[in-house]
Motif scaffolding. Structure first.
Motif, short mmCIF file in Angstrom:
data_model
loop_
_atom_site.label_atom_id
_atom_site.label_comp_id
_atom_site.label_asym_id
_atom_site.label_seq_id
_atom_site.Cartn_x
_atom_site.Cartn_y
_atom_site.Cartn_z
N ALA A 184 58.99 27.12 35.52
CA ALA A 184 60.57 27.23 35.59
C ALA A 184 60.81 26.92 37.49
N PRO A 185 61.35 25.84 37.90
CA PRO A 185 61.96 25.58 39.00
C PRO A 185 61.89 26.95 39.96
N MET A 186 60.61 27.25 41.02
CA MET A 186 60.31 28.45 41.71
C MET A 186 61.43 28.22 42.79
N THR A 187 61.49 29.42 43.70
CA THR A 187 61.62 29.48 45.19
C THR A 187 60.81 29.64 45.38
N ARG A 188 60.70 29.28 47.19
CA ARG A 188 59.31 29.55 47.97
C ARG A 188 58.14 31.19 47.58
N GLU A 189 59.51 32.03 48.33
CA GLU A 189 59.00 33.76 47.80
C GLU A 189 58.08 33.83 46.77
N ASP A 190 58.72 32.81 45.62
CA ASP A 190 58.30 33.91 44.04
C ASP A 190 56.77 32.51 44.24
N PHE A 191 56.71 31.55 44.44
CA PHE A 191 55.28 30.41 44.43
C PHE A 191 54.71 30.81 45.21
N ASN A 192 55.33 31.45 45.88
CA ASN A 192 53.41 31.73 47.07
C ASN A 192 52.36 32.72 46.84
N PRO A 193 52.70 34.16 46.16
CA PRO A 193 51.57 34.55 45.37
C PRO A 193 51.16 34.06 44.62
N ILE A 194 51.29 32.77 43.79
CA ILE A 194 50.29 32.02 42.88
C ILE A 194 49.86 30.99 43.38
N TRP A 195 50.64 31.22 44.51
CA TRP A 195 49.97 29.51 45.76
C TRP A 195 48.62 29.64 45.81
N SER A 196 48.85 31.40 47.03
CA SER A 196 47.46 32.07 47.76
C SER A 196 46.88 32.52 46.86
N PHE A 197 47.13 32.98 45.29
CA PHE A 197 45.78 33.02 45.09
C PHE A 197 44.89 32.56 44.41
N LEU A 198 45.10 30.80 43.77
CA LEU A 198 44.93 29.90 43.75
C LEU A 198 43.88 29.22 44.67
N MET A 199 44.44 29.66 45.49
CA MET A 199 43.93 28.69 46.93
C MET A 199 42.68 29.40 46.82
N LYS A 200 42.83 30.97 46.88
CA LYS A 200 41.28 31.69 47.22
C LYS A 200 40.41 31.72 45.83
N GLN A 201 40.24 31.14 44.93
CA GLN A 201 39.84 30.83 43.90
C GLN A 201 38.79 29.20 44.20
N ARG A 202 39.19 28.88 45.39
CA ARG A 202 38.14 27.39 45.87
C ARG A 202 38.19 26.44 44.37
N GLY A 203 38.83 26.51 44.15
CA GLY A 203 39.25 25.33 42.60
C GLY A 203 38.65 25.55 41.49
N ARG A 204 37.87 25.56 41.05
CA ARG A 204 37.17 25.67 40.02
C ARG A 204 36.02 26.65 39.79
N PHE A 205 35.15 26.68 42.15
CA PHE A 205 34.85 27.78 41.71
C PHE A 205 34.18 29.08 41.31
N ASN A 206 35.24 30.29 41.54
CA ASN A 206 35.73 31.69 41.26
C ASN A 206 36.18 31.91 39.52
N ALA A 207 35.48 32.70 38.53
CA ALA A 207 36.10 33.02 38.11
C ALA A 207 37.64 34.36 38.20
N PHE A 208 38.55 34.55 37.16
CA PHE A 208 39.20 36.27 37.41
C PHE A 208 39.49 35.70 36.48
N THR A 209 40.50 36.90 36.06
CA THR A 209 41.51 37.53 34.55
C THR A 209 42.39 37.01 34.79
N LEU A 210 43.63 36.33 33.59
CA LEU A 210 44.86 36.94 33.45
C LEU A 210 44.77 36.94 32.13
#
Length: 259
Positions: A55-81
């Motif tokens: 659902a639409p998120m505030t910037r404060e809620d969205f930034n931790p998700i966006w920052s985490f995904l940036m660190k994955q370097r696209g498809r390069f890294n794997a992580f648990t979900l």
């Protein structure tokens, strides 16, 4: 929002998606003869694809998700979900003195019957169809395909889907939780920011399966052979437990390095 308190996963869990799509990805080749008879061939392998829509998120809620995904370097890294709202359908009744479920005896790759111990004896519905679970020595997530009861020996025989991608050993720990090892489906990600400055976002993941049983060098003879995984062009893994299986996979173009 789901209660994530018992799950350990890398992907941010401070806010749950508004919807989750889970897809079981299989490989089936279909051919139709001139007489219109259908022939189906399975190439083996299975993995999960997951889509989170928020659902639409505030910037404060969205930034931790966006920052985490940036660190994955696209498809390069794997992580648990962890999946929200996918807890086991009933509490897992453990036997007195036991705090974990374990495999009762060794099981080979390609098999799909697990003998799991440490349940409370003679209990109905210790596992429910649709419960996800993982085995400590593997990165693959499986699903129970029926309801199961424990017997007088505090064990349950469980049919898994898919079949095991690698051998597992006696006393391997079994954890019933909706946790997956994934990578991003795409290298590119897009977030929509309308005039109200909320963040509209969805993201897709694909299960990433790796194994410690691996060789990067092809055996040149049966005497040199050791069991190992091979990979098709889509990254699906196939366990070659014999030299003959290795030759069959090699003839299909499978390699020893995941793409």
């Amino acid at each position: 929002m789901a209660n994530y308190s018992t799950y350990t996963a890398d992907y941010p869990q401070h806010i749950a998606p508004s919807s989750v799509e889970v897809t079981s990805v299989n490989q089936t080749q279909i051919t139709t003869s001139h007489s219109l008879q259908r022939m189906a061939t399975s190439r083996g392998g299975q993995r999960w694809m997951i889509k989170f829509s928020y659902a639409p998120m505030t910037r404060e809620d969205f930034n931790p998700i966006w920052s985490f995904l940036m660190k994955q370097r696209g498809r390069f890294n794997a992580f648990t979900l962890a999946l929200p709202n996918h807890e086991t359908l009933s509490p897992l009744p453990l036997a007195t003195g036991s705090n974990v479920l374990k495999i009762n005896k060794d099981v080979g790759a390609g098999e799909n019957i697990l003998d799991i111990k440490n349940f409370t004896a003679n209990t109905t519905g210790v596992i429910k169809a649709g419960d996800y679970f993982r085995i400590a020595s593997s990165n693959k997530t499986y699903i129970a395909v029926e309801d199961y009861n424990s017997n007088a020996n505090k064990r349950a025989l469980v049919t898994t889907y898919p079949s095991l991608v690698q051998p597992i050993s006696e006393n391997d720990v079994v954890t019933f939780e909706p946790v997956f090892r994934v990578s991003l489906v795409n290298d590119n990600m897009t977030v929509s920011i309308p005039s109200d400055r909320t963040r509209n976002f969805s993201i897709e993941f694909i299960e990433t399966i790796t194994s410690s049983v691996y060789t990067s060098t092809a055996p040149v003879s049966e005497a040199d052979f050791t069991p190992h995984y091979m990979y098709d062009s889509y990254g699906y893994s196939y366990y070659a437990s014999t030299y003959e299986q290795h030759q069959t996979y090699a003839s299909l173009g499978y390699t020893h390095t995941a793409p």
